[in-house]
Write a protein that holds these residues in place. Structure first.
Motif, PDB file in Angstrom:
ATOM      1  N   ALA A  11       0.836  -1.206   0.000  1.00 33.63           N
ATOM      2  CA  ALA A  11       0.000   0.000   0.000  1.00 33.63           C
ATOM      3  C   ALA A  11       0.872   1.258   0.000  1.00 33.63           C
ATOM      4  O   ALA A  11       0.528   2.259  -0.649  1.00 33.63           O
ATOM      5  N   SER A  12       2.016   1.207   0.695  1.00 32.03           N
ATOM      6  CA  SER A  12       2.912   2.366   0.719  1.00 32.03           C
ATOM      7  C   SER A  12       3.487   2.638  -0.666  1.00 32.03           C
ATOM      8  O   SER A  12       3.652   3.799  -1.065  1.00 32.03           O
ATOM      9  N   PHE A  15       0.753   4.430  -2.790  1.00 30.69           N
ATOM     10  CA  PHE A  15       0.663   5.874  -2.523  1.00 30.69           C
ATOM     11  C   PHE A  15       1.937   6.592  -2.961  1.00 30.69           C
ATOM     12  O   PHE A  15       1.878   7.736  -3.431  1.00 30.69           O
ATOM     13  N   ASP A  16       3.079   5.931  -2.806  1.00 31.92           N
ATOM     14  CA  ASP A  16       4.345   6.545  -3.192  1.00 31.92           C
ATOM     15  C   ASP A  16       4.382   6.812  -4.691  1.00 31.92           C
ATOM     16  O   ASP A  16       4.867   7.849  -5.150  1.00 31.92           O
ATOM     17  N   ILE A  18       1.904   7.474  -6.625  1.00 32.90           N
ATOM     18  CA  ILE A  18       0.985   8.556  -6.993  1.00 32.90           C
ATOM     19  C   ILE A  18       1.437   9.909  -6.452  1.00 32.90           C
ATOM     20  O   ILE A  18       1.373  10.923  -7.154  1.00 32.90           O
ATOM     21  N   LEU A  19       1.929   9.932  -5.211  1.00 31.81           N
ATOM     22  CA  LEU A  19       2.154  11.201  -4.517  1.00 31.81           C
ATOM     23  C   LEU A  19       3.595  11.706  -4.568  1.00 31.81           C
ATOM     24  O   LEU A  19       3.820  12.907  -4.408  1.00 31.81           O
ATOM     25  N   ASN A  20       4.561  10.821  -4.776  1.00 28.76           N
ATOM     26  CA  ASN A  20       5.969  11.224  -4.726  1.00 28.76           C
ATOM     27  C   ASN A  20       6.402  11.789  -6.078  1.00 28.76           C
ATOM     28  O   ASN A  20       6.740  11.049  -7.001  1.00 28.76           O
ATOM     29  N   ALA A  53       0.549   2.113 -10.449  1.00 28.23           N
ATOM     30  CA  ALA A  53      -0.086   2.104  -9.127  1.00 28.23           C
ATOM     31  C   ALA A  53      -1.138   1.006  -9.009  1.00 28.23           C
ATOM     32  O   ALA A  53      -1.329   0.429  -7.930  1.00 28.23           O
ATOM     33  N   TRP A  57      -1.902  -1.641  -6.006  1.00 29.96           N
ATOM     34  CA  TRP A  57      -3.248  -1.666  -5.424  1.00 29.96           C
ATOM     35  C   TRP A  57      -3.770  -3.101  -5.361  1.00 29.96           C
ATOM     36  O   TRP A  57      -4.276  -3.543  -4.324  1.00 29.96           O
TER      37      TRP A  57
END
Length: 352
Positions: A11-12, A15-16, A18-20, A53, A57
């Motif tokens: 999960a990390s 998110f990484d 998408i957001l990093n 991603a 997921w």
């Protein structure tokens, strides 16, 4: 607990990805005319970000379901009544492993249903192990260029841990002896005339074929990389771009193989009992699997459609693939919701 950790770690990475922003700029090849090392926005890399991603997921979702299955099975063993008293007891494949569409009091024997549950676990363990191993291999682009680190050393460590956890669970699972390999997708199974298994089996087959096509592209890319390394002149930018593309192609094979495994597991939840009666194993676990791949398809197809309509060079032919995955995602979500609805209906007490 290893699977609980694996769920959090995958999960990390989801998110990484998408957001990093900084990591995203080192993962994806720069657009033509964009200087090397320039920061890439999410909009510029919307489709590849969504595709990458979606793999994490699916891995996190399946890992979560297997984790809860393991926890509930352990609780069943420790309790005198043989039942799990956890709030999510219904996610264990060892609880009401099957239901007859016509009569809930009948159905396959407990031993046969437990074998089916074990084979389902083994299949998912295998595909998660393959997913982690392939994503670890995606870091091979660093061999060509140190500017192609994929998701970095932390992601490599995560994939090593999660792969070992999945392989360990696979070795302990009795159903691993009867593990059905992807090539068996081409073998006709009883019960596949029904819509649900036919659609999911088709999705698994298409994903498997795309895996083969992507592997061929990777093979050609490796050959091209050798030519670029030995080419005269400065070819650094071309090598960096190719290295990143090869890494993403390997990650694509990982994602597609996992998608094929999940789809196949759902399709096999519909079987023929030998007497011409098709039974659907109404279980929240399979509804969860359908929901996981359904959301993955909706997310990636939505990103593709947004990118296609927002492009200055709109081509209607490019809509075929995203629309196909959109339809599959909607069907998977319908199957998930209907499965949960069937479960809730069965749990309602009968009114005299």
């Amino acid at each position: 607990r290893n699977f609980g950790i694996a769920t959090a770690l995958w999960a990390s990475l989801f998110f990484d990805t998408i957001l990093n922003t900084a990591k995203r700029s080192s993962v994806f090849p720069p657009h033509p005319g964009t200087p090397m090392g320039a920061t890439l926005s999410l909009v510029e890399t919307l489709v590849p970000t969504a595709l990458l991603a979606s793999g994490f997921w699916m891995a996190a979702g399946v890992s979560f379901l297997l984790w809860r299955d393991l926890e509930n099975r352990a609780d069943m063993v420790s309790n005198d009544d043989g039942e799990s008293h956890k709030g999510d007891w219904f996610l264990s494949l060892s609880n009401f492993s099957g239901r007859d569409d016509d009569d809930d009091s009948e159905g396959d024997s407990d031993s046969n249903m437990e074998k089916f549950a074990s084979r389902t676990r083994a299949r998912l363990y295998f595909h998660l192990s393959l997913f982690g191993l392939l994503n670890l291999g995606a870091h091979g682009g660093y061999i060509l260029s140190n500017q192609a680190p994929f998701l970095g050393a932390s992601a490599a460590i995560i994939n090593v841990h999660n792969t070992l956890a999945c392989v360990s669970a696979l070795m302990k699972e009795e159903g691993s002896k009867d593990l059905v390999l992807p090539l068996r997708l081409f073998k006709r199974k009883k019960g596949l005339k029904k819509l649900t298994p036919a659609i999911f089996n088709l999705g698994a087959l298409v994903a498997s074929l795309r895996c083969v096509m992507t592997i061929v592209i990777i093979k050609d890319g490796v050959s091209l990389s050798s030519a670029l390394v030995n080419a005269p002149g400065d070819s650094t930018a071309a090598i960096v771009t190719l290295a990143r593309e090869l890494s993403l192609k390997v990650a694509t094979v990982a994602r597609l193989s996992l998608f094929a495994g999940i789809s196949r597991a759902v399709s096999l939840s519909v079987t023929d009992d030998g007497d011409g009666v098709v039974r659907f194993r109404k279980h929240p676990f399979f509804a969860g699997l359908s929901g996981i791949i359904g959301l993955a398809c909706l997310g990636t197809s939505g990103a593709m459609l947004f990118d296609s309509f927002g492009s200055s060079s709109f081509v209607s032919a490019k809509l075929v693939i995203p629309i196909a995955w959109l339809m599959f995602g909607l069907f998977a979500m319908y199957d998930s919701v209907s499965g949960i609805g069937s479960f809730r209906q069965e749990q309602k007490p009968e009114v005299a």
